[in-house]
Design a protein around this motif. Structure first.
Motif, PDB file in Angstrom:
ATOM      1  N   PRO A   1      47.396 -12.298  36.526  1.00 26.86           N
ATOM      2  CA  PRO A   1      48.505 -11.391  36.194  1.00 26.86           C
ATOM      3  C   PRO A   1      48.166 -10.471  35.035  1.00 26.86           C
ATOM      4  O   PRO A   1      47.235 -10.734  34.270  1.00 26.86           O
ATOM      5  N   THR A   2      48.944  -9.391  34.934  1.00 29.34           N
ATOM      6  CA  THR A   2      48.754  -8.426  33.845  1.00 29.34           C
ATOM      7  C   THR A   2      50.091  -8.266  33.122  1.00 29.34           C
ATOM      8  O   THR A   2      50.934  -9.139  33.162  1.00 29.34           O
ATOM      9  N   ASP A   3      50.279  -7.150  32.475  1.00 24.62           N
ATOM     10  CA  ASP A   3      51.519  -6.890  31.738  1.00 24.62           C
ATOM     11  C   ASP A   3      52.146  -5.586  32.224  1.00 24.62           C
ATOM     12  O   ASP A   3      52.502  -4.724  31.432  1.00 24.62           O
ATOM     13  N   ALA A   4      52.261  -5.455  33.540  1.00 26.25           N
ATOM     14  CA  ALA A   4      52.736  -4.182  34.077  1.00 26.25           C
ATOM     15  C   ALA A   4      54.075  -4.315  34.781  1.00 26.25           C
ATOM     16  O   ALA A   4      55.102  -3.849  34.299  1.00 26.25           O
ATOM     17  N   VAL A   5      54.100  -4.958  35.928  1.00 23.81           N
ATOM     18  CA  VAL A   5      55.238  -4.891  36.835  1.00 23.81           C
ATOM     19  C   VAL A   5      56.513  -5.471  36.229  1.00 23.81           C
ATOM     20  O   VAL A   5      57.597  -4.910  36.371  1.00 23.81           O
ATOM     21  N   PHE A   6      56.409  -6.592  35.547  1.00 27.77           N
ATOM     22  CA  PHE A   6      57.607  -7.284  35.072  1.00 27.77           C
ATOM     23  C   PHE A   6      57.813  -7.189  33.559  1.00 27.77           C
ATOM     24  O   PHE A   6      58.777  -7.742  33.042  1.00 27.77           O
ATOM     25  N   GLN A   7      56.946  -6.506  32.860  1.00 30.53           N
ATOM     26  CA  GLN A   7      57.042  -6.494  31.404  1.00 30.53           C
ATOM     27  C   GLN A   7      58.352  -5.869  30.919  1.00 30.53           C
ATOM     28  O   GLN A   7      59.014  -6.411  30.030  1.00 30.53           O
ATOM     29  N   ASP A   8      58.744  -4.741  31.490  1.00 26.89           N
ATOM     30  CA  ASP A   8      59.973  -4.070  31.050  1.00 26.89           C
ATOM     31  C   ASP A   8      61.221  -4.830  31.487  1.00 26.89           C
ATOM     32  O   ASP A   8      62.210  -4.910  30.750  1.00 26.89           O
ATOM     33  N   VAL A   9      61.192  -5.400  32.678  1.00 27.49           N
ATOM     34  CA  VAL A   9      62.340  -6.143  33.186  1.00 27.49           C
ATOM     35  C   VAL A   9      62.614  -7.371  32.327  1.00 27.49           C
ATOM     36  O   VAL A   9      63.767  -7.743  32.087  1.00 27.49           O
ATOM     37  N   LEU A  10      61.563  -7.992  31.852  1.00 28.89           N
ATOM     38  CA  LEU A  10      61.689  -9.235  31.095  1.00 28.89           C
ATOM     39  C   LEU A  10      61.365  -9.014  29.620  1.00 28.89           C
ATOM     40  O   LEU A  10      60.758  -9.850  28.968  1.00 28.89           O
ATOM     41  N   GLU A  11      61.803  -7.889  29.081  1.00 29.30           N
ATOM     42  CA  GLU A  11      61.497  -7.576  27.688  1.00 29.30           C
ATOM     43  C   GLU A  11      62.353  -8.426  26.741  1.00 29.30           C
ATOM     44  O   GLU A  11      63.334  -9.048  27.129  1.00 29.30           O
ATOM     45  N   GLY A  12      61.958  -8.407  25.479  1.00 31.89           N
ATOM     46  CA  GLY A  12      62.710  -9.115  24.443  1.00 31.89           C
ATOM     47  C   GLY A  12      62.122 -10.465  24.100  1.00 31.89           C
ATOM     48  O   GLY A  12      61.116 -10.906  24.669  1.00 31.89           O
ATOM     49  N   TYR A  13      62.747 -11.110  23.124  1.00 24.73           N
ATOM     50  CA  TYR A  13      62.379 -12.465  22.695  1.00 24.73           C
ATOM     51  C   TYR A  13      60.920 -12.549  22.241  1.00 24.73           C
ATOM     52  O   TYR A  13      60.238 -13.549  22.464  1.00 24.73           O
ATOM     53  N   ASP A  14      60.456 -11.454  21.620  1.00 22.15           N
ATOM     54  CA  ASP A  14      59.078 -11.389  21.117  1.00 22.15           C
ATOM     55  C   ASP A  14      58.058 -11.699  22.211  1.00 22.15           C
ATOM     56  O   ASP A  14      57.011 -12.289  21.962  1.00 22.15           O
ATOM     57  N   GLY A  15      58.380 -11.284  23.432  1.00 18.19           N
ATOM     58  CA  GLY A  15      57.459 -11.461  24.560  1.00 18.19           C
ATOM     59  C   GLY A  15      57.537 -12.812  25.238  1.00 18.19           C
ATOM     60  O   GLY A  15      56.866 -13.031  26.254  1.00 18.19           O
ATOM     61  N   ALA A  16      58.359 -13.742  24.720  1.00 15.91           N
ATOM     62  CA  ALA A  16      58.368 -15.099  25.258  1.00 15.91           C
ATOM     63  C   ALA A  16      58.807 -15.144  26.720  1.00 15.91           C
ATOM     64  O   ALA A  16      58.259 -15.912  27.521  1.00 15.91           O
ATOM     65  N   LEU A  17      59.812 -14.336  27.092  1.00 19.63           N
ATOM     66  CA  LEU A  17      60.316 -14.376  28.459  1.00 19.63           C
ATOM     67  C   LEU A  17      59.279 -13.870  29.448  1.00 19.63           C
ATOM     68  O   LEU A  17      59.043 -14.481  30.497  1.00 19.63           O
TER      69      LEU A  17
END
Length: 346
Positions: free
Chosen positions: A179-195
């Motif tokens: 996996p990378t940090d593209a498709v779901f990064q914005d949808v699951l933003e917040g919590y200092d990246g934990a989500l």
């Protein structure tokens, strides 16, 4: 005990120094710890905040030596594999070739202890084939990395990429799906990246693998050797749903048939996850992996001890499976073997 860590990351410092000089996104900057922070795009969460050990193989091997075992490693890219498809095609080609030269140099320097896989940009199929052939047939790298998306495009099953998958299958090399940090990064933003780190990467690798199945790519290329990271993401746990809903795709076999042709690692921070991966895929299809430096190998070994495996299964899991599945040989031997195939796409 001799161990082969099938999921290990080392990133060249010289490559990141060049990223620091880049004015546009994606780019990097040195951090206070002596490592680097990396951003894919403006305003994105900086999930790649990297410590110095990511960039120092000697330090990494010194840590491995303290584990009390002989540890060899298989070096794959991980979430940065998307970078080469995030930039213009020609720049992506040059960046991937630079990365691959660094990997090949490490493979030569640590011959028999480190094997490395290739970066490939996917925005242009012709360039992808050119870089793939150069990495495998000229540099002698042992496999190729597949990001969960082509930049922001989740369609790694795009029809135009069929020749790429065909060539990977023809070469008989493993393809590491991470996996990378593209498709779901914005949808699951917040919590200092934990989500996102907890769910987003698992979802991305699961969706990417599902696309390779539902598209028929694995049916058309039965020799395609796919290594799914992180115990297969969510897919083993949802195998029944895949078969129930996957009937709409009208493949010759249930989707789980193709999934069980994939291979995976033991990167799961609880022993029940490791146990289920072994039970689902079978002991012959699972390889020891730690995701180091993302995860502590000492913790991984401790959890695997809880599984009470037989000596035979331990030998397979910790060493034999990776050697066989990934086709690992001494680099000189591998280069001679690869020379049998003329690079058809350069």
């Amino acid at each position: 005990m001799r161990i082969l860590d099938s999921h290990f990351h080392w990133w060249p410092r010289t490559f990141f120094e060049q990223l620091c000089a880049r004015k546009d996104f994606p780019k990097a900057r040195r951090n206070a710890n002596g490592g680097y922070d990396y951003w894919r795009k403006e305003g994105s969460t900086g999930l790649l905040n990297l410590e110095p050990e990511w960039f120092d193989l000697e330090t990494q091997f010194a840590y491995m030596d303290r584990l009390g075992h002989q540890v060899d490693v298989v070096c794959s890219i991980g979430p940065l594999s998307i970078h080469f498809s995030d930039i213009p095609a020609e720049e992506g080609r040059d960046a991937a070739m630079q990365w691959n030269e660094e990997m090949a140099g490490a493979q030569r320097k640590y011959s028999g202890r480190l094997w490395a896989s290739a970066a490939v940009p996917l925005v242009d199929t012709g360039i992808a084939l050119e870089v793939l052939d150069h990495a495998i047939c000229k540099l002698g790298l042992m496999g190729v990395n597949l990001p969960g998306s082509v930049g922001n495009d989740p369609r790694i099953d795009a029809e135009r990429l069929e020749p790429f998958y065909s060539r990977v299958a023809e070469l008989g090399i493993p393809m590491f799906l991470h996996p990378t940090d593209a498709v779901f990064q914005d949808v699951l933003e917040g919590y200092d990246g934990a989500l996102h780190l907890t769910m987003g990467r698992v979802m991305e690798v699961s969706v990417a693998a599902s696309r390779l199945i539902f598209s028929g790519i694995m049916e058309r290329h039965p020799n395609l050797k796919i290594v799914m990271s992180h115990t297969g993401g969510a897919l083993p746990y949802q195998s029944g749903r895949m078969d129930k809903n996957g009937a709409r795709v009208r493949l010759p076999h249930p989707p789980s048939t193709y999934m069980k042709r994939m291979f995976t690692d033991t990167v799961s921070p609880h022993s029940l996850g490791m146990k289920f991966a072994i039970e689902y895929y079978g002991i012959d299809n699972v390889m020891y992996g730690t995701d180091y430096p993302c995860w502590d190998p000492a913790a991984a070994l401790k959890l695997l001890d809880e599984l009470d495996l037989s000596d035979t299964d331990k030998e397979k899991l910790f060493y034999g499976n990776a050697k066989r599945i990934l086709g690992l040989r001494a680099p000189a031997e591998a280069c001679v073997d690869q020379a049998r195939s003329e690079p058809a796409h350069i």
